[in-house]
Design a protein around this motif. Structure first.
Motif, PDB file in Angstrom:
ATOM      1  N   PHE A 179      52.059  17.088 -96.504  1.00 29.57           N
ATOM      2  CA  PHE A 179      51.173  18.828 -95.659  1.00 29.57           C
ATOM      3  C   PHE A 179      50.475  18.349 -94.429  1.00 29.57           C
ATOM      4  O   PHE A 179      49.700  18.965 -93.819  1.00 29.57           O
ATOM      5  N   TYR A 180      49.599  17.865 -95.311  1.00 27.30           N
ATOM      6  CA  TYR A 180      47.971  17.023 -94.214  1.00 27.30           C
ATOM      7  C   TYR A 180      47.847  16.181 -93.045  1.00 27.30           C
ATOM      8  O   TYR A 180      47.723  16.804 -91.977  1.00 27.30           O
ATOM      9  N   GLU A 181      49.656  15.595 -93.329  1.00 25.19           N
ATOM     10  CA  GLU A 181      50.178  14.506 -91.858  1.00 25.19           C
ATOM     11  C   GLU A 181      50.546  15.592 -90.532  1.00 25.19           C
ATOM     12  O   GLU A 181      49.904  15.283 -89.859  1.00 25.19           O
ATOM     13  N   LYS A 182      50.916  17.122 -90.895  1.00 29.04           N
ATOM     14  CA  LYS A 182      51.742  17.971 -90.024  1.00 29.04           C
ATOM     15  C   LYS A 182      49.776  18.602 -89.742  1.00 29.04           C
ATOM     16  O   LYS A 182      49.446  18.489 -88.570  1.00 29.04           O
ATOM     17  N   LEU A 183      48.770  18.119 -90.327  1.00 32.29           N
ATOM     18  CA  LEU A 183      47.467  18.678 -89.628  1.00 32.29           C
ATOM     19  C   LEU A 183      46.110  17.618 -89.136  1.00 32.29           C
ATOM     20  O   LEU A 183      45.445  17.354 -89.095  1.00 32.29           O
ATOM     21  N   GLY A 184      47.700  16.142 -89.167  1.00 30.98           N
ATOM     22  CA  GLY A 184      46.821  15.036 -88.136  1.00 30.98           C
ATOM     23  C   GLY A 184      45.555  14.096 -89.006  1.00 30.98           C
ATOM     24  O   GLY A 184      45.375  13.448 -88.697  1.00 30.98           O
ATOM     25  N   TYR A 185      46.058  14.358 -90.669  1.00 33.25           N
ATOM     26  CA  TYR A 185      44.940  13.163 -91.679  1.00 33.25           C
ATOM     27  C   TYR A 185      45.753  11.942 -91.606  1.00 33.25           C
ATOM     28  O   TYR A 185      47.761  12.154 -91.818  1.00 33.25           O
ATOM     29  N   VAL A 186      45.566  10.948 -91.641  1.00 35.15           N
ATOM     30  CA  VAL A 186      46.112   9.365 -91.961  1.00 35.15           C
ATOM     31  C   VAL A 186      46.390   9.085 -93.271  1.00 35.15           C
ATOM     32  O   VAL A 186      44.703   9.328 -93.493  1.00 35.15           O
ATOM     33  N   ALA A 187      47.273   8.877 -94.355  1.00 36.04           N
ATOM     34  CA  ALA A 187      47.394   8.151 -95.388  1.00 36.04           C
ATOM     35  C   ALA A 187      46.299   6.664 -95.030  1.00 36.04           C
ATOM     36  O   ALA A 187      47.496   6.429 -94.511  1.00 36.04           O
ATOM     37  N   ASP A 188      45.707   6.571 -96.395  1.00 36.69           N
ATOM     38  CA  ASP A 188      45.468   5.150 -96.482  1.00 36.69           C
ATOM     39  C   ASP A 188      46.088   4.336 -97.753  1.00 36.69           C
ATOM     40  O   ASP A 188      45.016   5.032 -98.319  1.00 36.69           O
ATOM     41  N   TYR A 189      47.000   4.200 -97.753  1.00 37.74           N
ATOM     42  CA  TYR A 189      47.568   3.559 -99.213  1.00 37.74           C
ATOM     43  C   TYR A 189      46.235   1.625 -99.613  1.00 37.74           C
ATOM     44  O   TYR A 189      47.327   1.537-100.735  1.00 37.74           O
ATOM     45  N   THR A 190      45.285   1.483 -98.862  1.00 37.85           N
ATOM     46  CA  THR A 190      44.813   0.616 -99.364  1.00 37.85           C
ATOM     47  C   THR A 190      44.150   1.584-100.609  1.00 37.85           C
ATOM     48  O   THR A 190      43.280   0.759-101.407  1.00 37.85           O
ATOM     49  N   GLN A 191      44.062   3.452-100.236  1.00 40.39           N
ATOM     50  CA  GLN A 191      42.700   3.374-100.691  1.00 40.39           C
ATOM     51  C   GLN A 191      43.980   5.193-101.647  1.00 40.39           C
ATOM     52  O   GLN A 191      44.219   5.932-101.731  1.00 40.39           O
TER      53      GLN A 191
END
Length: 144
Positions: free
Chosen positions: A115-127
């Motif tokens: 959902f957030y990625e479609k809105l342009g957010y990038v996941a940070d798997y270190t957090q």
């Protein structure tokens, strides 16, 4: 569909925020009432999305050390997948942009990352925090 800003002086709109969060998180996901609301304060600001005047989606908006935060995102189950949540996020982004924010952070449940990625957010798997249904990954977006 209408997204409105909810500030400390708008108690009637806050009631809508609390309704959506109680329905979506407490009844929908089994989050205890105290846990859902324990870090809210009287000064908090929110976005509330209305459908024909009825509260259906919400999120909490804040700024900390120059970074915008969108938290406690919740949409009534029957309104999910119909762009009401996205309307709330877009309204929160606009409000934060007006406050001078350049970067927004959202701590997303892993199941909601798409959902957030479609809105342009990038996941940070270190957090990453939490576990199970509430395993969360921090996402960020830089505003234009």
């Amino acid at each position: 569909m209408e997204a409105v800003r909810v500030t400390k002086d708008k108690e009637w709109l806050k009631a809508g925020v609390y309704f959506v969060r109680t329905q979506a998180m407490c009844f929908g996901f089994g989050v205890p009432l105290e846990m859902e609301f324990e870090d809210d304060t009287a000064e908090q600001e929110y976005i509330l999305v209305l459908d024909d005047g009825k509260p259906v989606s919400t999120c909490r908006v804040s700024v900390e050390e120059g970074v915008g935060h969108v938290e406690r995102v919740a949409t009534l189950e029957s309104y999910r997948g119909k762009h009401f949540g996205a309307a709330g996020i877009v309204a929160a982004e606009q409000w934060l942009k007006e406050k001078g924010v350049k970067t927004i952070a959202i701590n997303s449940r892993e199941a909601a990352l798409g959902f957030y990625e479609k809105l342009g957010y990038v996941a940070d798997y270190t957090q990453v925090s939490g576990s199970g249904e509430f395993r969360c990954v921090m996402t960020t977006k830089t505003l234009d």
